[in-house]
Write a protein that holds these residues in place. Structure first.
Motif, PDB file in Angstrom:
ATOM      1  N   GLY A  81      32.046 -62.561  39.153  1.00  0.00           N
ATOM      2  CA  GLY A  81      33.069 -62.095  40.069  1.00  0.00           C
ATOM      3  C   GLY A  81      33.758 -60.852  39.555  1.00  0.00           C
ATOM      4  O   GLY A  81      33.493 -60.383  38.442  1.00  0.00           O
ATOM      5  N   PRO A  82      34.655 -60.332  40.376  1.00  0.00           N
ATOM      6  CA  PRO A  82      35.374 -59.115  39.987  1.00  0.00           C
ATOM      7  C   PRO A  82      36.312 -59.388  38.817  1.00  0.00           C
ATOM      8  O   PRO A  82      36.774 -60.511  38.622  1.00  0.00           O
ATOM      9  CB  PRO A  82      36.153 -58.736  41.244  1.00  0.00           C
ATOM     10  CG  PRO A  82      36.212 -59.971  42.073  1.00  0.00           C
ATOM     11  CD  PRO A  82      35.035 -60.816  41.689  1.00  0.00           C
ATOM     12  N   LEU A  83      36.582 -58.346  38.058  1.00  0.00           N
ATOM     13  CA  LEU A  83      37.547 -58.440  36.968  1.00  0.00           C
ATOM     14  C   LEU A  83      38.948 -58.605  37.557  1.00  0.00           C
ATOM     15  O   LEU A  83      39.172 -58.283  38.725  1.00  0.00           O
ATOM     16  CB  LEU A  83      37.462 -57.199  36.080  1.00  0.00           C
ATOM     17  CG  LEU A  83      36.145 -57.070  35.302  1.00  0.00           C
ATOM     18  CD1 LEU A  83      36.087 -55.728  34.573  1.00  0.00           C
ATOM     19  CD2 LEU A  83      35.979 -58.209  34.314  1.00  0.00           C
ATOM     20  N   PRO A  84      39.902 -59.090  36.751  1.00  0.00           N
ATOM     21  CA  PRO A  84      41.244 -59.373  37.282  1.00  0.00           C
ATOM     22  C   PRO A  84      41.944 -58.187  37.964  1.00  0.00           C
ATOM     23  O   PRO A  84      42.579 -58.366  38.984  1.00  0.00           O
ATOM     24  CB  PRO A  84      42.029 -59.821  36.047  1.00  0.00           C
ATOM     25  CG  PRO A  84      40.995 -60.324  35.100  1.00  0.00           C
ATOM     26  CD  PRO A  84      39.762 -59.503  35.364  1.00  0.00           C
ATOM     27  N   ALA A  85      41.818 -56.986  37.398  1.00  0.00           N
ATOM     28  CA  ALA A  85      42.447 -55.828  38.041  1.00  0.00           C
ATOM     29  C   ALA A  85      41.602 -55.433  39.251  1.00  0.00           C
ATOM     30  O   ALA A  85      40.395 -55.253  39.117  1.00  0.00           O
ATOM     31  CB  ALA A  85      42.568 -54.671  37.059  1.00  0.00           C
ATOM     32  N   PRO A  86      42.185 -55.299  40.428  1.00  0.00           N
ATOM     33  CA  PRO A  86      41.409 -54.997  41.630  1.00  0.00           C
ATOM     34  C   PRO A  86      40.637 -53.679  41.531  1.00  0.00           C
ATOM     35  O   PRO A  86      41.158 -52.672  41.081  1.00  0.00           O
ATOM     36  CB  PRO A  86      42.466 -54.894  42.736  1.00  0.00           C
ATOM     37  CG  PRO A  86      43.725 -55.427  42.158  1.00  0.00           C
ATOM     38  CD  PRO A  86      43.609 -55.388  40.671  1.00  0.00           C
ATOM     39  N   GLY A  87      39.376 -53.746  41.940  1.00  0.00           N
ATOM     40  CA  GLY A  87      38.562 -52.551  42.052  1.00  0.00           C
ATOM     41  C   GLY A  87      38.130 -51.896  40.757  1.00  0.00           C
ATOM     42  O   GLY A  87      37.791 -50.724  40.743  1.00  0.00           O
ATOM     43  N   VAL A  88      38.115 -52.627  39.636  1.00  0.00           N
ATOM     44  CA  VAL A  88      37.772 -51.990  38.366  1.00  0.00           C
ATOM     45  C   VAL A  88      36.641 -52.681  37.615  1.00  0.00           C
ATOM     46  O   VAL A  88      36.562 -52.580  36.411  1.00  0.00           O
ATOM     47  CB  VAL A  88      38.994 -51.855  37.428  1.00  0.00           C
ATOM     48  CG1 VAL A  88      40.001 -50.901  37.995  1.00  0.00           C
ATOM     49  CG2 VAL A  88      39.608 -53.211  37.152  1.00  0.00           C
TER      50      VAL A  88
END
Length: 115
Positions: A93-100
Protein backbone atom coordinates in the motif's frame (compact mmCIF):
# COMPACT_ATOMS: atom_id res chain seq x y z
CA UNK A 1 17.81 1.37 -6.89
CA UNK A 2 19.32 0.39 -3.55
CA UNK A 3 19.59 -3.19 -2.28
CA UNK A 4 20.50 -4.28 1.26
CA UNK A 5 20.77 -7.60 3.07
CA UNK A 6 20.56 -7.84 6.85
CA UNK A 7 21.36 -11.01 8.75
CA UNK A 8 23.17 -14.10 7.54
CA UNK A 9 21.86 -15.45 4.23
CA UNK A 10 20.93 -19.12 4.42
CA UNK A 11 19.64 -21.83 2.18
CA UNK A 12 15.93 -21.37 1.46
CA UNK A 13 13.85 -24.06 -0.31
CA UNK A 14 13.37 -23.46 -4.04
CA UNK A 15 9.66 -22.61 -3.85
CA UNK A 16 10.27 -19.97 -1.21
CA UNK A 17 13.21 -18.58 -3.19
CA UNK A 18 10.96 -18.25 -6.22
CA UNK A 19 8.28 -16.53 -4.13
CA UNK A 20 10.76 -13.94 -2.84
CA UNK A 21 12.14 -13.40 -6.35
CA UNK A 22 8.72 -13.00 -7.97
CA UNK A 23 7.46 -10.59 -5.31
CA UNK A 24 10.55 -8.40 -5.66
CA UNK A 25 10.23 -8.59 -9.45
CA UNK A 26 6.54 -7.65 -9.42
CA UNK A 27 7.12 -4.84 -6.92
CA UNK A 28 9.84 -3.31 -9.10
CA UNK A 29 7.69 -3.77 -12.21
CA UNK A 30 4.91 -1.87 -10.46
CA UNK A 31 7.37 0.90 -9.60
CA UNK A 32 8.28 1.21 -13.28
CA UNK A 33 4.65 1.16 -14.39
CA UNK A 34 3.01 3.36 -11.77
CA UNK A 35 5.50 5.44 -9.75
CA UNK A 36 6.48 7.99 -12.36
CA UNK A 37 9.72 8.69 -14.22
CA UNK A 38 11.80 10.08 -11.31
CA UNK A 39 10.97 7.34 -8.80
CA UNK A 40 13.64 5.32 -7.05
CA UNK A 41 13.26 2.00 -5.27
CA UNK A 42 14.87 0.17 -2.37
CA UNK A 43 14.88 -3.57 -1.73
CA UNK A 44 15.71 -4.69 1.81
CA UNK A 45 16.06 -8.41 2.59
CA UNK A 46 16.30 -9.55 6.20
CA UNK A 47 17.25 -13.07 7.29
CA UNK A 48 15.96 -13.57 10.83
CA UNK A 49 16.18 -16.72 12.92
CA UNK A 50 12.62 -17.74 12.06
CA UNK A 51 11.83 -15.98 8.78
CA UNK A 52 12.92 -14.16 5.67
CA UNK A 53 11.45 -10.69 5.22
CA UNK A 54 11.58 -8.40 2.21
CA UNK A 55 10.54 -4.76 1.95
CA UNK A 56 10.36 -2.99 -1.41
CA UNK A 57 9.72 0.75 -1.21
CA UNK A 58 9.52 3.34 -3.94
CA UNK A 59 9.48 7.14 -3.96
CA UNK A 60 6.85 7.39 -6.66
CA UNK A 61 4.37 10.21 -6.86
CA UNK A 62 2.13 8.53 -9.41
CA UNK A 63 1.83 9.00 -13.13
CA UNK A 64 1.75 12.51 -14.60
CA UNK A 65 -1.67 13.71 -15.72
CA UNK A 66 -2.41 12.61 -19.27
CA UNK A 67 0.01 9.66 -19.17
CA UNK A 68 -1.68 6.42 -20.24
CA UNK A 69 -2.17 3.95 -17.40
CA UNK A 70 -1.03 0.40 -18.19
CA UNK A 71 -3.81 -2.19 -18.20
CA UNK A 72 -4.67 -3.63 -14.80
CA UNK A 73 -3.09 -6.98 -14.10
CA UNK A 74 -3.05 -9.54 -11.36
CA UNK A 75 0.19 -8.38 -9.73
CA UNK A 76 -0.92 -7.81 -6.14
CA UNK A 77 -3.32 -10.76 -6.24
CA UNK A 78 -0.53 -13.04 -7.48
CA UNK A 79 1.85 -11.79 -4.79
CA UNK A 80 -0.73 -12.53 -2.08
CA UNK A 81 -1.44 -16.00 -3.48
CA UNK A 82 2.27 -16.92 -3.59
CA UNK A 83 2.74 -15.66 -0.04
CA UNK A 84 -0.22 -17.65 1.30
CA UNK A 85 1.19 -20.88 -0.18
CA UNK A 86 4.03 -20.67 2.35
CA UNK A 87 2.12 -19.36 5.36
CA UNK A 88 3.52 -15.85 4.99
CA UNK A 89 2.07 -12.38 5.14
CA UNK A 90 2.10 -9.62 2.55
CA UNK A 91 1.28 -5.96 3.04
CA UNK A 92 1.09 -3.59 0.09
CA UNK A 93 0.00 0.00 0.00
CA UNK A 94 0.89 3.66 -0.10
CA UNK A 95 3.32 5.12 2.40
CA UNK A 96 1.81 7.12 5.29
CA UNK A 97 2.47 10.55 3.73
CA UNK A 98 -0.04 11.03 0.88
CA UNK A 99 1.33 10.79 -2.63
CA UNK A 100 4.95 9.98 -1.76
CA UNK A 101 5.49 6.32 -2.47
CA UNK A 102 4.44 2.72 -2.12
CA UNK A 103 5.66 -0.18 0.01
CA UNK A 104 5.41 -3.96 -0.26
CA UNK A 105 6.35 -6.06 2.78
CA UNK A 106 6.74 -9.82 2.60
CA UNK A 107 7.30 -12.06 5.63
CA UNK A 108 7.90 -15.79 5.05
CA UNK A 109 8.30 -17.98 8.12
CA UNK A 110 11.16 -20.47 8.16
CA UNK A 111 10.35 -23.87 6.71
CA UNK A 112 11.36 -27.13 8.35
CA UNK A 113 13.66 -27.80 5.35
CA UNK A 114 15.72 -24.66 6.01
CA UNK A 115 18.98 -24.82 7.89
Amino acid sequence: MRFTVDGTPRSVPAGRQLTVYRIVQESLTNTLKHAGPAATATVDVTYGPDAVSVTVTDTGRGRPVGTPVPPAGRGLTGMRERTELYGGTLEAGPLPAPGVGWRVRLHLPKDTEEQ
